[in-house]
Design an enzyme around this catalytic site. Sequence first.
Site, PDB file in Angstrom:
ATOM      1  N   GLU A   1       0.867  -1.180   0.000  1.00  0.00           N
ATOM      2  CA  GLU A   1       0.000   0.000   0.000  1.00  0.00           C
ATOM      3  C   GLU A   1       0.903   1.229   0.000  1.00  0.00           C
ATOM      4  O   GLU A   1       1.890   1.296   0.740  1.00  0.00           O
ATOM      5  CB  GLU A   1      -0.918   0.034   1.234  1.00  0.00           C
TER       6      GLU A   1
ATOM      7  N   ASN B   1      -4.514   5.295  -2.028  1.00  0.00           N
ATOM      8  CA  ASN B   1      -5.730   5.791  -1.375  1.00  0.00           C
ATOM      9  C   ASN B   1      -6.346   6.932  -2.162  1.00  0.00           C
ATOM     10  O   ASN B   1      -5.658   7.892  -2.511  1.00  0.00           O
ATOM     11  CB  ASN B   1      -5.388   6.280   0.039  1.00  0.00           C
TER      12      ASN B   1
ATOM     13  N   GLU C   1      -7.942   2.293  -3.228  1.00  0.00           N
ATOM     14  CA  GLU C   1      -8.657   2.117  -1.959  1.00  0.00           C
ATOM     15  C   GLU C   1      -9.604   3.296  -1.739  1.00  0.00           C
ATOM     16  O   GLU C   1      -9.193   4.448  -1.777  1.00  0.00           O
ATOM     17  CB  GLU C   1      -7.659   1.989  -0.804  1.00  0.00           C
TER      18      GLU C   1
ATOM     19  N   ASP D   1     -11.957   0.485   1.794  1.00  0.00           N
ATOM     20  CA  ASP D   1     -11.026   0.704   2.906  1.00  0.00           C
ATOM     21  C   ASP D   1     -11.772   0.981   4.224  1.00  0.00           C
ATOM     22  O   ASP D   1     -12.922   1.423   4.208  1.00  0.00           O
ATOM     23  CB  ASP D   1     -10.158   1.921   2.555  1.00  0.00           C
TER      24      ASP D   1
ATOM     25  N   GLU E   1      -6.288  -5.143   8.298  1.00  0.00           N
ATOM     26  CA  GLU E   1      -5.276  -4.123   8.587  1.00  0.00           C
ATOM     27  C   GLU E   1      -4.872  -4.181  10.048  1.00  0.00           C
ATOM     28  O   GLU E   1      -5.632  -4.656  10.887  1.00  0.00           O
ATOM     29  CB  GLU E   1      -5.868  -2.731   8.378  1.00  0.00           C
TER      30      GLU E   1
HETATM   31  P1  C2E Z   1      -5.207   3.789   5.828  1.00  0.00           P
HETATM   32  O1  C2E Z   1      -5.500   3.847   4.387  1.00  0.00           O
HETATM   33  O2  C2E Z   1      -6.108   2.979   6.677  1.00  0.00           O
HETATM   34  O3  C2E Z   1      -3.715   3.306   5.944  1.00  0.00           O
HETATM   35  C1  C2E Z   1      -3.270   2.425   6.904  1.00  0.00           C
HETATM   36  C2  C2E Z   1      -2.731   3.164   8.067  1.00  0.00           C
HETATM   37  O4  C2E Z   1      -2.525   2.264   9.135  1.00  0.00           O
HETATM   38  C3  C2E Z   1      -1.374   3.794   7.804  1.00  0.00           C
HETATM   39  O5  C2E Z   1      -1.308   4.987   8.547  1.00  0.00           O
HETATM   40  C4  C2E Z   1      -0.432   2.778   8.374  1.00  0.00           C
HETATM   41  O6  C2E Z   1       0.811   3.323   8.749  1.00  0.00           O
HETATM   42  C5  C2E Z   1      -1.204   2.336   9.577  1.00  0.00           C
HETATM   43  N1  C2E Z   1      -0.814   1.024  10.012  1.00  0.00           N
HETATM   44  C6  C2E Z   1      -0.387   0.012   9.253  1.00  0.00           C
HETATM   45  N2  C2E Z   1      -0.150  -1.083   9.980  1.00  0.00           N
HETATM   46  C7  C2E Z   1      -0.440  -0.766  11.247  1.00  0.00           C
HETATM   47  C8  C2E Z   1      -0.402  -1.470  12.472  1.00  0.00           C
HETATM   48  O7  C2E Z   1      -0.047  -2.633  12.539  1.00  0.00           O
HETATM   49  N3  C2E Z   1      -0.774  -0.827  13.582  1.00  0.00           N
HETATM   50  C9  C2E Z   1      -1.173   0.462  13.545  1.00  0.00           C
HETATM   51  N4  C2E Z   1      -1.539   1.027  14.672  1.00  0.00           N
HETATM   52  N5  C2E Z   1      -1.227   1.162  12.409  1.00  0.00           N
HETATM   53  C10 C2E Z   1      -0.870   0.554  11.265  1.00  0.00           C
HETATM   54  P2  C2E Z   1      -0.776   6.290   7.925  1.00  0.00           P
HETATM   55  O8  C2E Z   1       0.282   6.006   6.929  1.00  0.00           O
HETATM   56  O9  C2E Z   1      -0.504   7.221   9.041  1.00  0.00           O
HETATM   57  O10 C2E Z   1      -2.011   6.800   7.106  1.00  0.00           O
HETATM   58  C11 C2E Z   1      -3.162   7.194   7.750  1.00  0.00           C
HETATM   59  C12 C2E Z   1      -4.261   7.414   6.785  1.00  0.00           C
HETATM   60  O11 C2E Z   1      -4.005   8.518   5.955  1.00  0.00           O
HETATM   61  C13 C2E Z   1      -4.450   6.245   5.826  1.00  0.00           C
HETATM   62  O12 C2E Z   1      -5.193   5.257   6.464  1.00  0.00           O
HETATM   63  C14 C2E Z   1      -5.184   6.907   4.693  1.00  0.00           C
HETATM   64  O13 C2E Z   1      -6.551   6.988   4.978  1.00  0.00           O
HETATM   65  C15 C2E Z   1      -4.608   8.279   4.713  1.00  0.00           C
HETATM   66  N6  C2E Z   1      -3.611   8.396   3.647  1.00  0.00           N
HETATM   67  C16 C2E Z   1      -2.325   8.037   3.625  1.00  0.00           C
HETATM   68  N7  C2E Z   1      -1.772   8.322   2.441  1.00  0.00           N
HETATM   69  C17 C2E Z   1      -2.754   8.843   1.673  1.00  0.00           C
HETATM   70  C18 C2E Z   1      -2.819   9.340   0.334  1.00  0.00           C
HETATM   71  O14 C2E Z   1      -1.856   9.327  -0.420  1.00  0.00           O
HETATM   72  N8  C2E Z   1      -4.023   9.819  -0.100  1.00  0.00           N
HETATM   73  C19 C2E Z   1      -5.102   9.827   0.697  1.00  0.00           C
HETATM   74  N9  C2E Z   1      -6.242  10.326   0.212  1.00  0.00           N
HETATM   75  N10 C2E Z   1      -5.079   9.370   1.953  1.00  0.00           N
HETATM   76  C20 C2E Z   1      -3.916   8.881   2.429  1.00  0.00           C
HETATM   77 CA    CA Z   2      -5.788   2.614   2.770  1.00  0.00          CA
HETATM   78 CA    CA Z   3      -7.498   1.520   6.067  1.00  0.00          CA
END
Ligand code: C2E
Ligand code: CA
Ligand code: CA
Length: 524
Positions: A306, A361, A393, A423, A480
Amino acid sequence: MYRERSVREQSRARLKRTIWRDALIIFGVFTGLLAFFISVQAFEHVVNFSDGHESWELDEILTAIMVLPVAMAIFSLRRLREVHAELEGRIEAEEQAQAMAMHDPLTGLPNRRNFNRVLDHAITDADERPLALLLIDLNRFKAINDLHGHRAGDDLLIAAASRLAEHIGPLAFVGRLGGDEFVVLLKDVREGDALIARLEKISACFDPPFQLAAGPVSVGASIGVTYVDTLDLSADAVLSQADAAMYECKQQRGNGFRLFEAGMETVAIHRAEIEAELRDALRSGRIEPFYQPLVRLEDGRIIGYEVLARWRLDDGSLRMPDDFIAVAEEAGLISNLFYALLERAAADVRQWPADLIFAVNLSPVQFGDAWLIERVLQILTEAGVAPGRLEIEITENALVTDIELACDIIRRFKRQGIKIALDDFGTGYSSLRHLGELEFDKLKIDRSFIANLQSSESSRTIVRTITAMAHNLGLQVTVEGIENAESARSVIDFGCDIGQGYLYGRPASEARLDRDDEPGERVA
Ligand code: C2E
Ligand code: CA
Ligand code: CA
């Protein structure tokens, strides 16, 4: 209450005053002259003079003088009517000019200038306080405007304006500040349950879909509210409070209202700073893709990654998406961010083994981007990456905002061979019907269910049930947030297909093609 005296009323009053003044002057002059002539016995002098000058035919001239006032009166009346008609025409023109200067031509509501005047008056006049200022912003206006065209956008604004004005009624001020932003001033309100109930009703009036020529559209509104009961605040301060509250409301990505609280302004200032920095970061390419492995639970093999956005700061540390995605959406920068990230990711993916997929995403805001699919395909083509390797997603909440639009976009992506994952499943409001109707390939169970898998029987039941249901619908299930081996074992037992989480790897700047590398990221 907020009705201004119309031009017509003002002109009529002016005309009335002039007529009274003239009538008084004429009456005064007439009585003065009459008294003078009586006192000097003028009539007798005229008669005597006329008798003494029989040959001058003065009696005929006097008769003519007696008839003259009648002719004059008729002439005056006619002239008065003409003046009146002229005046009415002028009033009408003046009225039109004033209405144009003070009203929005599209919706007919008072405009920003008008509102500024009313607000200035309202906050300085003790009789008008306490009052509540509501700043209302439609939630999906831009998307509808982009998708259905400006005509539909205009129709929507007109419909929203009239629904709002009708709901509020004539006793309060309703105006349009521009774009899709409306304003309401409620006078004589008291903070508390009654105000909350009123705000709930106002917010709910935007809930039913609007029937446009292009079909029904659901919009909803974010309402920022500030309550004013002191003289201490300037109109600007009151307005920026409502603005900050409205922004907070938007942040929550739902329809509804927020009351201003101290501290929201600093949030607004902070947001403006981040927005400026983000523009800069996008220009200089400091938004980077990080990759988190997606693992096939059956055999532990990585099937792809991802892509998660990271913002590289000057000191090398990272800013996380939760701190800037919402700002990007609000500032209209999310499409740029998405394309920039997709371009960089696609260039990386090209170097990966051909069987690895990548997931990006998509923000619901991007549904309004008319060229979304074309741009995505163009980027993939230029990078030389097959569309079948890309997965998009979409969060559940994206479906709620406009199900038909979502349907259409999903179908068009799928036609190009691009896969779609739903998602954060379980956190939003998508109905089971959506799952059947929309042709998803995958369903990603939100990590909140996995966090307490061990401690909560209900979480286990939910994950098991969702998995069974998804399989029945022909969807794969990704889980996830798998952080430990117990969670992994549970979800494998439930028959889930794909796992993602710290157990398998944290998001990292490079895909771990050699799986022995230690993953990790430094967080700001
Ligand atoms: P998401 O799409 O649900 O992405 C998964 C998030 O869960 C990611 O946070 C990831 O670092 C985190 N994660 C993965 N494995 C674990 C785990 O084992 N435990 C915990 N506690 N967390 C885990 P991240 O990278 O901080 O991203 C947060 C959200 O920000 C993402 O949730 C997504 O909704 C959004 N996001 C990130 N990049 C993009 C992007 O390029 N475009 C858009 N529109 N949204 C984005
Ligand atoms: Ca996602
Ligand atoms: Ca997610």
